[in-house]
Design an enzyme around this catalytic site. Structure first.
Site, PDB file in Angstrom:
ATOM      1  N   ARG A 162       0.838  -1.213   0.000  1.00  0.00           N
ATOM      2  CA  ARG A 162       0.000   0.000   0.000  1.00  0.00           C
ATOM      3  C   ARG A 162       0.876   1.268   0.000  1.00  0.00           C
ATOM      4  NH1 ARG A 162      -3.027  -3.695  -0.528  1.00  0.00           N
ATOM      5  NH2 ARG A 162      -5.154  -3.874   0.277  1.00  0.00           N
ATOM      6  N   SER A 237     -10.457  -0.755   3.551  1.00  0.00           N
ATOM      7  CA  SER A 237      -9.659  -0.883   4.779  1.00  0.00           C
ATOM      8  C   SER A 237      -9.224   0.493   5.250  1.00  0.00           C
ATOM      9  CB  SER A 237      -8.405  -1.707   4.514  1.00  0.00           C
ATOM     10  OG  SER A 237      -8.745  -2.983   4.063  1.00  0.00           O
ATOM     11  N   GLU A 333      -4.598   3.743   6.457  1.00  0.00           N
ATOM     12  CA  GLU A 333      -4.344   3.479   5.041  1.00  0.00           C
ATOM     13  C   GLU A 333      -4.984   4.595   4.227  1.00  0.00           C
ATOM     14  OE1 GLU A 333      -5.498   1.651   1.401  1.00  0.00           O
ATOM     15  OE2 GLU A 333      -6.041   0.011   2.735  1.00  0.00           O
TER      16      GLU A 333
HETATM   17  N1  EPU Z   1     -10.395 -10.742  10.472  1.00  0.00           N
HETATM   18  C1  EPU Z   1     -11.056 -10.826  11.698  1.00  0.00           C
HETATM   19  N2  EPU Z   1     -12.080  -9.953  11.913  1.00  0.00           N
HETATM   20  C2  EPU Z   1     -12.483  -9.029  11.024  1.00  0.00           C
HETATM   21  C3  EPU Z   1     -11.802  -8.950   9.778  1.00  0.00           C
HETATM   22  C4  EPU Z   1     -10.760  -9.820   9.527  1.00  0.00           C
HETATM   23  O1  EPU Z   1     -10.725 -11.639  12.549  1.00  0.00           O
HETATM   24  O2  EPU Z   1     -13.424  -8.291  11.302  1.00  0.00           O
HETATM   25  C5  EPU Z   1      -9.353 -11.724  10.173  1.00  0.00           C
HETATM   26  C6  EPU Z   1      -9.870 -12.748   9.146  1.00  0.00           C
HETATM   27  O3  EPU Z   1     -10.496 -13.827   9.769  1.00  0.00           O
HETATM   28  C7  EPU Z   1      -8.611 -13.175   8.450  1.00  0.00           C
HETATM   29  C8  EPU Z   1      -7.751 -11.928   8.501  1.00  0.00           C
HETATM   30  O4  EPU Z   1      -8.272 -11.103   9.520  1.00  0.00           O
HETATM   31  O5  EPU Z   1      -7.970 -14.195   9.165  1.00  0.00           O
HETATM   32  C9  EPU Z   1      -7.661 -11.209   7.171  1.00  0.00           C
HETATM   33  O6  EPU Z   1      -8.942 -10.721   6.797  1.00  0.00           O
HETATM   34  P1  EPU Z   1      -9.331 -10.424   5.261  1.00  0.00           P
HETATM   35  O7  EPU Z   1      -9.049 -11.615   4.445  1.00  0.00           O
HETATM   36  O8  EPU Z   1     -10.724  -9.892   5.246  1.00  0.00           O
HETATM   37  O9  EPU Z   1      -8.289  -9.363   4.775  1.00  0.00           O
HETATM   38  P2  EPU Z   1      -7.684  -8.047   5.467  1.00  0.00           P
HETATM   39  O10 EPU Z   1      -6.270  -8.320   5.845  1.00  0.00           O
HETATM   40  O11 EPU Z   1      -8.587  -7.531   6.537  1.00  0.00           O
HETATM   41  C10 EPU Z   1      -6.662  -7.110   3.249  1.00  0.00           C
HETATM   42  C11 EPU Z   1      -6.655  -5.820   2.504  1.00  0.00           C
HETATM   43  C12 EPU Z   1      -7.962  -5.645   1.734  1.00  0.00           C
HETATM   44  C13 EPU Z   1      -8.086  -6.798   0.746  1.00  0.00           C
HETATM   45  C14 EPU Z   1      -8.057  -8.112   1.541  1.00  0.00           C
HETATM   46  C15 EPU Z   1      -8.037  -9.323   0.636  1.00  0.00           C
HETATM   47  C16 EPU Z   1      -5.242  -4.314   3.773  1.00  0.00           C
HETATM   48  C17 EPU Z   1      -5.180  -3.134   4.686  1.00  0.00           C
HETATM   49  N3  EPU Z   1      -6.458  -4.715   3.427  1.00  0.00           N
HETATM   50  O12 EPU Z   1      -7.702  -7.038   4.221  1.00  0.00           O
HETATM   51  O13 EPU Z   1      -7.879  -4.445   0.989  1.00  0.00           O
HETATM   52  O14 EPU Z   1      -9.282  -6.711   0.004  1.00  0.00           O
HETATM   53  O15 EPU Z   1      -6.844  -8.185   2.348  1.00  0.00           O
HETATM   54  O16 EPU Z   1      -6.802  -9.416   0.007  1.00  0.00           O
HETATM   55  O17 EPU Z   1      -4.196  -4.828   3.388  1.00  0.00           O
HETATM   56  C18 EPU Z   1      -8.385  -2.114   1.009  1.00  0.00           C
HETATM   57  O18 EPU Z   1      -7.169  -1.921   0.947  1.00  0.00           O
HETATM   58  O19 EPU Z   1      -9.205  -1.170   1.056  1.00  0.00           O
HETATM   59  C19 EPU Z   1      -8.874  -3.482   1.091  1.00  0.00           C
HETATM   60  C20 EPU Z   1     -10.171  -3.764   1.230  1.00  0.00           C
END
Ligand code: EPU
Length: 337
Positions: A162, A237, A333
């Protein structure tokens, strides 16, 4: 050139925050942009793209340039690959869909990300195991102070998680007008490693997915977790996933053995910020019209009339509590204006 005054920006930011711009121009061509840059004098500019990664907390006392230059073209083509260029004002998801329809592979995992093409390189957008930098060849940008056009190669952009040069050493100095991508015409390098994609494909009984299948799987996953900005204001995010030293992670893991994580290198590990926010009990919380999404704790939402300052208050509450509980600072972010 049509200049609007005291223009509401509510429709121009995906959080749906009502603030006003002192002056506002919709830029639809490079020559128009060039002219503005040469004639602007001391006037301060504010560059507005899809407005999908910003939280507006105050009126904009500057000339807002809404970057709406459009157009998609194939620049080079070989038997295996194609270089496609898209102007900054193209809607990102529509551009991805255009590529999928033409069977150009590489962007399918980035389906349904809100915003325009022009701002995608600034934060090296990424999702489901793929980042913009994987297909990015170069971009064209105008220097604000001189009006000169410059080409930035992939290396020039210094892409990171990012992150890019546009958020660091040359922040606020250039306006991106066009982005060039190298995509595959055959032997697509499919990325289905992300667990949720595999599950979605299995559920749909798909063993040999096409890029369209992957795009559809991603769309389905995003729709199930992330609020549609057309319905509930949000900016995806809100925080970056923090990267912490291994020794710090080990301490947390002793208390929370099921903590999810991704190894970054020998010394550091990335923790999902959404998980941290859920642990402090904030998922789904709401203060007036500002809140935290009930299905993805990393997404802050404007239910209707929240102000940018109210959303920022929620963000600060989260940062304080996560710091207190886990000793981790969550970095935003989203750009706070
Ligand atoms: N999780 C929780 N609770 C929540 C949300 C997530 O426990 O409320 C846990 C999930 O269970 C999982 C982990 O966190 O084990 C990761 O969650 P998720 O797959 O939803 O991805 P993220 O890390 O929260 C990132 C990106 C997203 C992107 C997704 C999929 C960042 C800051 N965000 O989210 O990007 O869509 O991975 O690749 O890196 C964005 O940048 O706006 C965005 C949506």
């Amino acid at each position: 050139m049509k200049i609007a005054h005291n223009k509401s920006l509510k429709e121009f930011n995906t959080f749906g925050i009502e603030v006003f711009a002192n002056a506002f121009i919709t830029v639809t061509s490079e020559s128009q942009l060039h002219k503005i840059l040469l004639e602007k004098g001391q006037e301060e500019l504010f560059i507005l793209s899809g407005g999908s990664n910003m939280l507006l907390t105050k009126n904009i006392d500057a000339l807002v340039l809404h970057m709406a230059i459009r157009g998609i073209a194939v620049k080079h083509e070989s038997e295996d690959t194609v270089v496609v260029s898209a102007y900054a004002g193209e809607n990102w998801h529509d551009f991805v869909q255009y590529c999928i329809e033409k069977n150009y592979g590489g962007l399918e995992n980035l389906s349904l990300i809100p915003g325009y093409v022009g701002s995608a390189p600034i934060q090296n957008i990424g999702a489901y195991g793929v980042e913009l930098k994987d297909t990015f060849v170069s971009c064209e940008a105008y220097e604000i102070s001189t009006g000169k056009k410059r080409l930035f190669t992939n290396d020039d952009c210094k892409f990171g998680y990012r992150n890019s040069i546009f958020k660091n050493s040359i922040k606020g100095q250039y306006i991106i007008t066009k982005v060039n991508f190298r995509l595959t015409k055959k032997n697509h390098k499919l990325n289905t490693s992300y667990g949720a994609i595999e599950t979605a494909l299995t559920n749909a009984d798909i063993t040999f997915p096409t890029i369209k299948d992957i795009s559809e799987a991603v769309i389905q996953i995003r729709k199930s977790k992330l609020p549609d900005p057309a319905e509930i204001g949000n900016s995806g995010s809100f925080f970056k996933n923090p990267v912490v030293p291994l020794h710090h992670f080990s301490k947390i893991k002793k208390l929370y053995p099921s903590i999810p994580s991704y190894v970054v290198d020998k010394h550091t590990i990335k923790i999902p910020a959404g998980w941290l926010i859920q642990q402090i009990g904030f998922k789904g919380k709401r203060w007036g019209d500002a809140g935290i999404h009930e299905k993805q704790a990393l997404v802050l939402v404007n239910y209707n009339q929240a102000t940018g300052k109210e959303i920022l208050e929620v963000a600060k509450k989260i940062q304080n509590k996560v710091k207190e509980e886990f000793g981790i600072h969550l970095e935003t972010e989203v750009n706070i204006i």
